[in-house]
Design an enzyme around this catalytic site. Sequence first.
Site, PDB file in Angstrom:
ATOM      1  N   LYS A   1       0.842  -1.192   0.000  1.00 26.37           N
ATOM      2  CA  LYS A   1       0.000   0.000   0.000  1.00 26.37           C
ATOM      3  C   LYS A   1       0.877   1.243   0.000  1.00 26.37           C
ATOM      4  O   LYS A   1       1.746   1.389   0.853  1.00 26.37           O
ATOM      5  CB  LYS A   1      -0.908   0.015   1.237  1.00 26.37           C
TER       6      LYS A   1
ATOM      7  N   GLY B   1      -7.460  -3.730   2.214  1.00 24.86           N
ATOM      8  CA  GLY B   1      -8.583  -3.808   3.132  1.00 24.86           C
ATOM      9  C   GLY B   1      -8.129  -3.612   4.563  1.00 24.86           C
ATOM     10  O   GLY B   1      -6.947  -3.370   4.821  1.00 24.86           O
TER      11      GLY B   1
ATOM     12  N   LYS C   1      -5.455   6.086   3.139  1.00 29.77           N
ATOM     13  CA  LYS C   1      -5.892   5.987   4.534  1.00 29.77           C
ATOM     14  C   LYS C   1      -4.726   6.117   5.502  1.00 29.77           C
ATOM     15  O   LYS C   1      -4.910   6.509   6.662  1.00 29.77           O
ATOM     16  CB  LYS C   1      -6.667   4.688   4.756  1.00 29.77           C
TER      17      LYS C   1
ATOM     18  N   ASP D   1     -10.923   0.123   5.696  1.00 25.75           N
ATOM     19  CA  ASP D   1      -9.499   0.227   6.014  1.00 25.75           C
ATOM     20  C   ASP D   1      -9.206   1.515   6.781  1.00 25.75           C
ATOM     21  O   ASP D   1      -8.373   1.547   7.692  1.00 25.75           O
ATOM     22  CB  ASP D   1      -8.686   0.176   4.719  1.00 25.75           C
TER      23      ASP D   1
ATOM     24  N   ASN E   1       1.132   3.541  11.112  1.00 28.01           N
ATOM     25  CA  ASN E   1       0.960   4.962  10.825  1.00 28.01           C
ATOM     26  C   ASN E   1       0.311   5.694  11.993  1.00 28.01           C
ATOM     27  O   ASN E   1       0.664   6.839  12.297  1.00 28.01           O
ATOM     28  CB  ASN E   1       0.130   5.133   9.547  1.00 28.01           C
TER      29      ASN E   1
ATOM     30  N   GLU F   1       4.147   3.648   5.546  1.00 30.06           N
ATOM     31  CA  GLU F   1       3.995   4.179   4.195  1.00 30.06           C
ATOM     32  C   GLU F   1       3.359   5.573   4.170  1.00 30.06           C
ATOM     33  O   GLU F   1       3.561   6.343   3.235  1.00 30.06           O
ATOM     34  CB  GLU F   1       3.145   3.221   3.352  1.00 30.06           C
TER      35      GLU F   1
END
Length: 430
Positions: A173, A201, A256, A309, A321, A346
């Site tokens: 991702k 997801g 997200k 998500d 995160n 990320e």
Amino acid sequence: MTSPNDSNKDISSDNTEMDMNAPEKQNSLLAGIIERATKSGIGRKKLNPSAVESAVAKNMADIHSNPTKLRLAFLGGGSFGTAMANLAARNGCDTTLWVRNKRTVKAMVKTKTNKKYLPGYKLDDRLKYSHDLAAAVKDKDIIFIAVPGLAFRETLKNIAPFISGQSIVSLTKGMEKDTFAMMSDIIKDELPEVNFGVMSGPNLAIEIMKNMPSATVIASESEPLRHAVQAALHSAFFRVFASDDVKGVELGGALKNIYAIAMGMAAAYDVGENTKAMILTRALAEMSRFGVEAGANPLTFLGLSGVGDLYATCSSELSRNYRIGNMLGRGMSIDAAVKKLGQTAEGVNTIQQVHEKATKEGIYMPITHALYAVIYEDKAALGVALHLMEAGFRSDVEFVMAHDHSNAALTAQMKTSSDSAKDDDNADNQ
């Protein structure tokens, strides 16, 4: 969107898993899935005839003749890659987990655990391990790539000489630094002939290892690939839904992470439930706004790869995160927070990428811009948050009614507020 065939498959899978002692029924189910898939063709846009396309078709035929032996490779020994490989092996697939470090592979073979990323969780005895990339990917049906975004292109380049018909599925991702490329874009750049998909997801690896009911989305233009991934990973505790909106599913998984950092920072200030709800809903508006500009279907963001998500990542301390954001909110520098985390978050790179892209394209992304100001321009988080609250008026639900002010007017208002605060700071320092 899930097709009627996908829905039928879900119903069949649910019924099958109620009878765990009926292997013949499971074989029949999987054979039915592959039969429907192969009857529809190889499920991809037709290119010029090539050896790769012929190999894809042959692989599908081989799977049909021996459906319990899908041959899978998972590249990347992080928490999610390991959890998915373990799930596939537990489902009876011929599964190899590739890890770059030879010593790590030896330890995993000996202990049947991933001590660094999933300590304390026993891996299935049938799971194989390898540090030999060529051996891991040759003659496989599907290669799942779960390496960090920074290593994604390099990994594709490294496996390119061994591709002879395998399909590729990205579990990564994020966006590539400096190019704005999603992982699907990189696949098309480096391996233009392959059948590919992306998976995303609310998939916190530890919860999957604990057999807590979870679900994910496989997005691909290839119906056979979608069905094959569902067959490989679907279980009593893990549902796999289908989509053909590759861009939307991928963007949901990448964007997200930005808002998980925002929520972690907000939690450090001990905000209330009203504030959390506001962040979540405005985050969803930003995600869908950015997604539509990139060609995604806005309805995709209402599904598992979007709001699902987003909720999981923004509400769990298991999220890398979220933890980065919480450390930033407590006054830690970004470099110190990343070092303490010890894993890839990320969202840090994604904030920079999306901020630059949104600024260039004129997409209104106030939360993203605010995080960029905090992380990369050393602005005070509380001050930036107050400016956000003063940033004018908008309609509630995106794409339902016109906004009261244009994006340009609101952006100008935010800049004026920021410049005013900067002038006040300068005056105080004189």
